[in-house]
Design a protein around this motif. Structure first.
Motif, short mmCIF file in Angstrom:
data_model
loop_
_atom_site.label_atom_id
_atom_site.label_comp_id
_atom_site.label_asym_id
_atom_site.label_seq_id
_atom_site.Cartn_x
_atom_site.Cartn_y
_atom_site.Cartn_z
N LEU A 1 45.40 37.58 50.79
CA LEU A 1 44.18 37.92 50.08
C LEU A 1 44.41 37.76 48.58
O LEU A 1 45.22 38.46 47.98
N LEU A 2 43.68 36.82 47.96
CA LEU A 2 43.88 36.52 46.55
C LEU A 2 42.67 36.87 45.70
O LEU A 2 42.53 36.41 44.58
N ASN A 3 41.79 37.67 46.22
CA ASN A 3 40.60 38.05 45.47
C ASN A 3 40.29 39.50 45.79
O ASN A 3 40.55 39.97 46.88
N SER B 1 35.32 38.06 36.73
CA SER B 1 35.62 39.46 36.43
C SER B 1 36.77 39.54 35.44
O SER B 1 37.65 38.68 35.40
N ASN B 2 36.77 40.59 34.63
CA ASN B 2 37.91 40.88 33.76
C ASN B 2 38.55 42.22 34.12
O ASN B 2 39.26 42.82 33.34
N ASP B 3 38.23 42.69 35.34
CA ASP B 3 38.76 43.96 35.83
C ASP B 3 40.27 43.88 35.98
O ASP B 3 40.80 42.94 36.56
N SER C 1 40.70 40.80 38.42
CA SER C 1 40.04 39.51 38.28
C SER C 1 41.06 38.44 38.69
O SER C 1 42.27 38.66 38.63
N TYR C 2 40.56 37.31 39.13
CA TYR C 2 41.46 36.26 39.59
C TYR C 2 40.85 34.90 39.30
O TYR C 2 39.70 34.64 39.65
N ASP D 1 45.78 32.73 37.23
CA ASP D 1 45.75 33.61 36.06
C ASP D 1 45.02 34.89 36.43
O ASP D 1 43.91 34.85 36.98
N TYR D 2 45.65 36.03 36.17
CA TYR D 2 44.97 37.31 36.27
C TYR D 2 45.63 38.29 35.32
O TYR D 2 46.73 38.01 34.81
N PRO D 3 44.99 39.42 34.99
CA PRO D 3 45.41 40.23 33.85
C PRO D 3 46.88 40.65 33.83
O PRO D 3 47.50 40.67 32.77
#
Length: 280
Positions: A65-67, A97-99, A106-107, A132-134
């Motif tokens: 699961l990547l999202n 998203s920037n969560d 976000s992803y 890329d994610y946070p």
């Protein structure tokens, strides 16, 4: 790209899957009864360029699961047939998203690939994955162990041309951030086999599949051989007009290695769904 960012679906996902299922079943009662053309018309030449957008919920890749379990993923892609056998393409994924919460990230992903049809059955493909994610944000073209980019070499077999609805793939990471605990390249490998049964009377394609990570892998987060992607995919093309259809799918997936849901619990069973909008 792919990482151990793993969550689980929630009640919102169930609503979308129910809607998709209703769309599937409601269209089964309509026959394809358009009147025949007055005279045969030659098919137009196939376009070398194609583009589409997938809308999926949630985003599962090889059973991982990547999202976020609460966010829909939008996945545009395009390809160009350089020759009859050589094709190049790009693919992306975002949940807008920037969560940066632990289980609700976000992803974003951007990939490119080049494929070559060796024979009607055998295709070879080189893919470049960048994500890329946070909490994991790497520079593009950083293929080191600390980067977020990798190269995947795939051999794809499809026996449909021989009248046998079987497919098989072998994928090995040959570059980028795939290293073992000793700091050496790991060559993490994933393999999958599938069988498709078509029900022409209702326009359904049922594909059963079994995919596994072959070796111990930090990339896939497996201690060794694990079935990470086993299940059933139900697909149908919904006719909107004489010239346009929308493919939809509902899928059940079992991952022996598991994914974590938003509560931090390890779950192994998933229901997902999606649809494709063709642009050209």
């Amino acid at each position: 790209m792919k990482t151990n960012l793993i969550t689980k679906t929630n009640l919102n996902m169930k609503k979308i899957v129910i809607i998709l299922a209703l769309v599937l079943t409601s269209t089964m009662t309509f026959a394809q009864d358009a009147p025949p053309a007055a005279a045969p018309v030659a098919d137009p030449p196939a376009s070398k360029f194609t583009a589409s957008v997938d809308v999926v919920f949630p985003y599962l890749w090889r059973g991982i699961l990547l999202n976020s379990a609460s966010k829909v993923a939008f996945q545009p892609y395009a390809s160009y047939a350089i020759t009859d056998k050589l094709t190049a393409g790009v693919w992306g994924s975002t949940n807008f998203s920037n969560d940066d919460k632990t289980y609700s990230l976000s992803y974003n992903e951007f990939d490119w690939y080049v494929s070559y049809q060796v024979t009607p059955i055998v295709k070879v493909m080189l893919s470049d994955y960048y994500y890329d994610y946070p909490t994991v944000r790497g520079s593009y073209f950083d293929y080191s162990s600390n980067g977020t980019q990798a190269l995947d070499l795939s051999v794809l077999l499809n026996f449909a041309d021989k009248g046998v609805p079987l497919d098989f793939q072998w994928n090995t990471l040959i570059g980028g951030n795939d290293y073992n605990s000793s700091g050496n390249r790991n060559f993490s490998s994933y393999t999958e086999a599938g069988y498709t049964h078509s029900i022409a009377s209702v326009g359904l394609d049922l594909r059963v599949f079994a995919g596994a990570v072959v070796n111990e892998s930090n990339y896939y987060v497996t201690p060794g051989f694990k079935f990470t992607n086993v299940g059933l995919n139900i697909a149908k093309s919904i006719k909107i007009s004489d010239s346009y259809s929308i493919p939809v799918f509902v899928r059940y997936t079992y991952n022996e290695n598991g994914n974590y849901n938003t509560s931090g619990d390890l779950k192994k069973n998933f229901i997902s769904g999606g649809m494709t909008f063709t642009i050209k």
